[in-house]
Motif scaffolding. Structure first.
Motif, mmCIF file in Angstrom:
data_model
loop_
_atom_site.group_PDB
_atom_site.id
_atom_site.type_symbol
_atom_site.label_atom_id
_atom_site.label_comp_id
_atom_site.label_asym_id
_atom_site.label_seq_id
_atom_site.Cartn_x
_atom_site.Cartn_y
_atom_site.Cartn_z
ATOM 1 N N SER A 162 0.830 -1.198 0.000
ATOM 2 C CA SER A 162 0.000 0.000 0.000
ATOM 3 C C SER A 162 0.867 1.252 0.000
ATOM 4 O O SER A 162 0.505 2.270 -0.579
ATOM 5 C CB SER A 162 -0.925 -0.005 1.208
ATOM 6 O OG SER A 162 -0.190 0.228 2.386
ATOM 7 N N TYR A 163 2.020 1.162 0.636
ATOM 8 C CA TYR A 163 2.888 2.335 0.645
ATOM 9 C C TYR A 163 3.543 2.541 -0.713
ATOM 10 O O TYR A 163 3.691 3.669 -1.183
ATOM 11 C CB TYR A 163 3.955 2.228 1.739
ATOM 12 C CG TYR A 163 4.711 3.521 1.851
ATOM 13 C CD1 TYR A 163 4.045 4.681 2.232
ATOM 14 C CD2 TYR A 163 6.050 3.613 1.521
ATOM 15 C CE1 TYR A 163 4.696 5.895 2.291
ATOM 16 C CE2 TYR A 163 6.714 4.827 1.579
ATOM 17 C CZ TYR A 163 6.026 5.966 1.969
ATOM 18 O OH TYR A 163 6.666 7.169 2.015
ATOM 19 N N LEU A 195 1.242 4.314 -2.895
ATOM 20 C CA LEU A 195 1.229 5.749 -2.598
ATOM 21 C C LEU A 195 2.439 6.449 -3.226
ATOM 22 O O LEU A 195 2.320 7.532 -3.788
ATOM 23 C CB LEU A 195 1.241 5.949 -1.077
ATOM 24 C CG LEU A 195 1.036 7.389 -0.593
ATOM 25 C CD1 LEU A 195 -0.421 7.785 -0.710
ATOM 26 C CD2 LEU A 195 1.505 7.556 0.842
ATOM 27 N N LEU A 211 2.027 6.819 -6.931
ATOM 28 C CA LEU A 211 1.070 7.897 -7.166
ATOM 29 C C LEU A 211 1.767 9.254 -7.064
ATOM 30 O O LEU A 211 1.565 10.152 -7.887
ATOM 31 C CB LEU A 211 -0.015 7.793 -6.094
ATOM 32 C CG LEU A 211 -1.333 8.487 -6.318
ATOM 33 C CD1 LEU A 211 -2.051 7.835 -7.472
ATOM 34 C CD2 LEU A 211 -2.184 8.377 -5.047
ATOM 35 N N ARG A 212 2.607 9.363 -6.050
ATOM 36 C CA ARG A 212 3.314 10.630 -5.847
ATOM 37 C C ARG A 212 4.289 10.891 -6.993
ATOM 38 O O ARG A 212 4.432 12.023 -7.444
ATOM 39 C CB ARG A 212 4.072 10.596 -4.519
ATOM 40 C CG ARG A 212 3.180 10.449 -3.333
ATOM 41 C CD ARG A 212 3.981 10.364 -2.064
ATOM 42 N NE ARG A 212 4.659 11.624 -1.767
ATOM 43 C CZ ARG A 212 5.584 11.769 -0.833
ATOM 44 N NH1 ARG A 212 5.974 10.724 -0.134
ATOM 45 N NH2 ARG A 212 6.139 12.930 -0.627
ATOM 46 N N ARG A 236 2.576 12.221 -9.869
ATOM 47 C CA ARG A 236 1.927 13.509 -9.690
ATOM 48 C C ARG A 236 2.886 14.669 -9.562
ATOM 49 O O ARG A 236 2.468 15.800 -9.390
ATOM 50 C CB ARG A 236 1.110 13.437 -8.416
ATOM 51 C CG ARG A 236 -0.336 13.546 -8.768
ATOM 52 C CD ARG A 236 -1.139 13.746 -7.557
ATOM 53 N NE ARG A 236 -2.197 12.767 -7.615
ATOM 54 C CZ ARG A 236 -2.753 12.231 -6.579
ATOM 55 N NH1 ARG A 236 -2.333 12.545 -5.386
ATOM 56 N NH2 ARG A 236 -3.710 11.373 -6.719
ATOM 57 N N TRP A 280 8.086 13.252 7.985
ATOM 58 C CA TRP A 280 7.246 12.177 7.471
ATOM 59 C C TRP A 280 7.858 10.825 7.826
ATOM 60 O O TRP A 280 7.150 9.870 8.154
ATOM 61 C CB TRP A 280 7.055 12.311 5.961
ATOM 62 C CG TRP A 280 6.357 11.170 5.286
ATOM 63 C CD1 TRP A 280 6.816 10.452 4.229
ATOM 64 C CD2 TRP A 280 5.066 10.613 5.616
ATOM 65 N NE1 TRP A 280 5.905 9.490 3.880
ATOM 66 C CE2 TRP A 280 4.816 9.560 4.717
ATOM 67 C CE3 TRP A 280 4.116 10.895 6.595
ATOM 68 C CZ2 TRP A 280 3.660 8.786 4.754
ATOM 69 C CZ3 TRP A 280 2.958 10.123 6.628
ATOM 70 C CH2 TRP A 280 2.745 9.097 5.720
ATOM 71 N N LEU A 320 6.187 7.648 9.697
ATOM 72 C CA LEU A 320 6.234 6.270 9.188
ATOM 73 C C LEU A 320 6.876 5.330 10.200
ATOM 74 O O LEU A 320 6.535 4.151 10.266
ATOM 75 C CB LEU A 320 7.019 6.217 7.871
ATOM 76 C CG LEU A 320 6.254 6.639 6.627
ATOM 77 C CD1 LEU A 320 7.155 6.520 5.409
ATOM 78 C CD2 LEU A 320 5.002 5.790 6.441
ATOM 79 N N THR A 350 4.533 3.446 12.342
ATOM 80 C CA THR A 350 3.587 2.528 11.708
ATOM 81 C C THR A 350 4.284 1.165 11.614
ATOM 82 O O THR A 350 5.488 1.069 11.845
ATOM 83 C CB THR A 350 3.210 2.976 10.289
ATOM 84 O OG1 THR A 350 4.368 2.857 9.463
ATOM 85 C CG2 THR A 350 2.715 4.399 10.261
ATOM 86 N N LEU A 366 5.201 -0.235 9.069
ATOM 87 C CA LEU A 366 6.101 -0.282 7.917
ATOM 88 C C LEU A 366 7.550 -0.248 8.401
ATOM 89 O O LEU A 366 7.965 0.719 9.025
ATOM 90 C CB LEU A 366 5.837 0.919 7.002
ATOM 91 C CG LEU A 366 6.679 0.968 5.716
ATOM 92 C CD1 LEU A 366 6.161 -0.032 4.698
ATOM 93 C CD2 LEU A 366 6.686 2.366 5.125
ATOM 94 N N GLY A 416 5.702 14.994 9.984
ATOM 95 C CA GLY A 416 5.381 15.627 8.712
ATOM 96 C C GLY A 416 4.468 14.720 7.908
ATOM 97 O O GLY A 416 4.335 13.534 8.190
ATOM 98 N N ASP A 426 1.831 16.047 -1.357
ATOM 99 C CA ASP A 426 1.342 15.824 -2.716
ATOM 100 C C ASP A 426 0.356 14.668 -2.841
ATOM 101 O O ASP A 426 0.162 14.147 -3.922
ATOM 102 C CB ASP A 426 2.535 15.624 -3.661
ATOM 103 C CG ASP A 426 3.513 14.595 -3.112
ATOM 104 O OD1 ASP A 426 3.216 13.994 -2.064
ATOM 105 O OD2 ASP A 426 4.562 14.387 -3.738
ATOM 106 N N TYR A 434 -1.342 -1.977 8.255
ATOM 107 C CA TYR A 434 -1.742 -2.669 9.487
ATOM 108 C C TYR A 434 -2.431 -3.986 9.177
ATOM 109 O O TYR A 434 -3.112 -4.109 8.150
ATOM 110 C CB TYR A 434 -2.696 -1.785 10.297
ATOM 111 C CG TYR A 434 -2.000 -0.623 10.951
ATOM 112 C CD1 TYR A 434 -1.545 -0.714 12.260
ATOM 113 C CD2 TYR A 434 -1.769 0.558 10.250
ATOM 114 C CE1 TYR A 434 -0.893 0.344 12.859
ATOM 115 C CE2 TYR A 434 -1.115 1.619 10.842
ATOM 116 C CZ TYR A 434 -0.676 1.504 12.152
ATOM 117 O OH TYR A 434 -0.024 2.548 12.747
#
Lengths: 240, 394
Positions: A3-4, A7, A10-11, A14, A80, A84, A87, A89, B184, B188, B202
């Motif tokens: 899932s990361y 993401l 996607l980034r 973008r 960030w 993370l 989590t 991860l 943070g 985007d 999770y």
């Protein structure tokens, strides 16, 4: 992790600044070199437009690979990574996602410059060679991804970006991506030919002549990759 | 010369408290000290300076405080009538071994940053289902404490266990949700994308939509994170902290930057989770939050636990009421011996008595002294308790 990674992809898709920097800029340089200034690199009996096309594609891809580390440095700086870290991860999951999305992110830089060569400069190559170019340039910039990660875990934020741009330009020039190494004095040329950017470019330049990558360029490239990867691992372990 | 907060300070360290720069000092007393003729002391007793621990034990026990007073690893715990909120049948006592499992255990945890001691040997057990507020002034070690519990920092010495594992293992298992102060967020991506991506990390997450609703981020779920206000970003952090459906919530200043509605929503959610038997540990500056939402308050100052107990007990520790009066030739030790008095402030003729029973104290005061004048009473609030207990460094 999946899932990361999604993401991150996607980034990568973008990010307009990155896209312009790492695809638009090499294309512009390429057109400037070949169309405007007529400074096209004199290859060894190779069409200068094709030779410069490979140089600029390598140059763009190299930036994409290096700036994987730029994102890491930024996210270490803005917290960030801290988020993370709380989590499930694992830290290596983060780096892996960054590397994979970075690896995917360099493909457009390569493809766009090659397309400019074919469409605007009339470069004609066998279909197999086009495919080989994409693959070889992609492989060639692997050491820079490792170098980028090393940077990302050493410096933070803006400082990392500035340092990385300096290294990026320095290695590009030294590696003969902007001007051919044949134009360099003998001593500098020897140095240049062992530099990672030159070896990355030489994979593609060789393919233009229909040559398979030789043992020496691959060995030199592998050594650089090993060196940068060890550096990255060392910095990563210290930071995590 | 010896300014000690006997009842609650001795257990930790014999720190001298000079009223010269103490916030409890009133303007009038400031002028009195300015003459240079009188030195100010607070609650000094001769015995306390030589044998602090027995004194502390005796006094605290006599006052019936459930609060624990600690000194270099020896815990002295007292439970008393004020402790009702905590030791009821359905909320087990935090330290009752065998009755409940600890969601959080710290033993003699220290942390130094160069010459600065951030934590100086902290023991902290949090039973499952508890809501614990870690309170303290800036630099007290709150964030360090939480960071060690989250495995972001390794303790210098001592051990930390979370949900029966090491902090890092607990995080990797997905049973901990944390809201960090300086976390943070990538600018985007859209809020919903971010929450969904984190949910995917999770093993048994909440549906992203539910976490977003609970954290109040639904209305801007489609907006890029970079365009959110500070308060909205904090709500997003809360959504990320909830989305794993964790057994333990660790919140560092969770309501910083939130508006009233945001705070209310956050605490509502935390409450409903702890009511279902989950655990929450949060750090805050906001005393009212600790008072309102925590079962238990752990007060940190200078990297040490200076008080640990139910909110009511911590408040009672500094005396529920202050009796102020003017008195000639008062003897601090004699004033200390008055019923209910837990702390004596003496500054020239101005006397301040902290008492847990102002009626008894006043009766005894008038009986014992003829020259008592200008008597007034003041309530102690948590704010004041906080300032007093942390040595005025709040």
């Amino acid at each position: 992790m999946g899932s990361y990674l999604r993401l991150e992809l996607l980034r990568a898709l973008r990010n307009p600044v990155g896209l312009v920097m790492l695809t638009g800029f090499p294309v512009l340089l390429y057109l400037l070199w070949t169309k405007v200034l007529d400074l096209a690199q004199a290859g060894r009996g190779v069409d200068p437009a094709a030779y410069t096309m490979v140089s600029m594609a390598t140059y763009g891809a190299m930036g994409g690979a290096l700036f994987v580390g730029g994102a890491i440095a930024l996210e270490r700086g803005n917290g960030w990574l801290r988020q993370l870290a709380v989590t499930p991860l694992p830290a290596h999951g983060y780096v892996t996602a960054k590397l994979v999305s970075g690896a995917a992110g360099v493909v457009p830089s390569i493809v766009v410059v090659l397309a400019a060569g074919a469409l605007l400069n009339g470069v004609r190559l066998p279909l197999g060679t086009w495919a080989a170019l994409v693959a070889l340039i992609w492989v060639g910039v692997l050491p820079f991804a490792a170098l980028g990660v090393a940077f990302g875990y050493t410096l933070k934020g803006q400082v990392a970006s500035v340092a990385m741009i300096a290294v990026y330009f320095g290695l590009s020039v030294l590696g003969g991506l902007w001007l051919p190494v044949t134009a360099m004095p003998a001593a500098m040329r020897t140095l240049a030919e062992y530099s990672p950017a030159y070896q990355a470019g030489s994979l593609g330049w060789g393919a233009l002549e229909g040559r398979l990558p030789g043992g020496v360029p691959l060995a030199v490239l592998a050594l650089w990759t090993l060196l940068f990867a060890s550096l990255a691992l060392w910095r990563y372990r210290r930071a995590v | 010369m010896f300014g000690y907060y006997v009842t609650f300070r001795l257990g930790v360290s014999l720190r001298k408290v000079s009223l010269g720069n103490h916030p409890l000092r009133s303007p009038s007393t400031a002028m009195a000290t300015g003459t240079g003729t009188s030195r100010t002391t607070v609650a000094s007793t001769s015995t306390a300076t030589t044998s602090p621990t027995p004194m502390t034990r005796k006094r605290a026990a006599a006052a019936g405080h459930p609060t624990e007073v600690r000194r270099s690893g020896h815990d002295i715990r007292h439970t008393g009538p004020a402790d009702v909120r905590h030791y009821t049948a359905d909320t087990p006592a935090p330290h009752a071994v065998g009755m409940t499992k600890n969601a959080w255990e710290m033993r003699a945890v220290t942390k130094r940053y160069g010459p600065v001691t951030a934590l100086g040997g902290v023991d902290l057990d949090v039973g499952e289902g508890q809501t614990v507020a870690v309170l303290g002034p800036n630099g007290a070690g709150k964030s360090t404490l939480l960071s060690i519990g989250l495995g972001l920092l390794a303790p210098g010495s001592g051990t930390a266990r979370v949900l029966g594992r090491t902090p890092v293992e607990a995080l990797r298992s997905g049973r901990v949700g944390a809201l960090l102060q300086e976390a943070g967020l990538p600018d985007d991506v859209r809020v919903a994308e971010l929450v969904t991506a984190v949910a995917g990390m999770y093993p048994e997450p909440l549906p992203a939509a539910r976490a977003m609703r609970a954290a109040g981020v639904e209305e801007f779920a489609g907006r890029p994170v970079g365009r959110l206000s500070g308060g909205q970003r904090q709500r997003v952090r809360f959504a990320l902290c909830l989305v794993g459906d964790p057994d333990l919530l660790v919140l560092d200043e969770p309501t910083a930057g939130l508006d009233v509605e945001g705070r209310r929503a956050l605490w509502h959610e935390v409450r409903s989770r702890t009511a279902a038997g989950r655990t929450a540990v949060f750090a805050t500056h906001y005393l009212a939050e600790a008072e309102e939402y925590a079962d238990r308050v752990v007060l940190l100052a200078g990297g040490e636990v200076v008080a640990d107990g139910p909110v009511a007990a911590v408040k009672a520790m500094v005396g529920g009421t202050e009796v102020r009066c003017t008195l000639d030739g008062a003897d601090p030790a004699a004033l200390e011996a008055l019923p209910g008095v837990r702390q004596v402030g003496l500054e020239g003729r101005a006397v301040t008595l902290r008492t847990s029973d102002s009626d008894a104290t006043l009766r005894a005061l008038f009986t014992a002294y003829d020259g008592v004048s200008g008597v007034r009473l003041e309530d102690t609030d948590l704010e004041r308790a906080f300032v007093t207990l942390t040595g005025g460094r709040g």
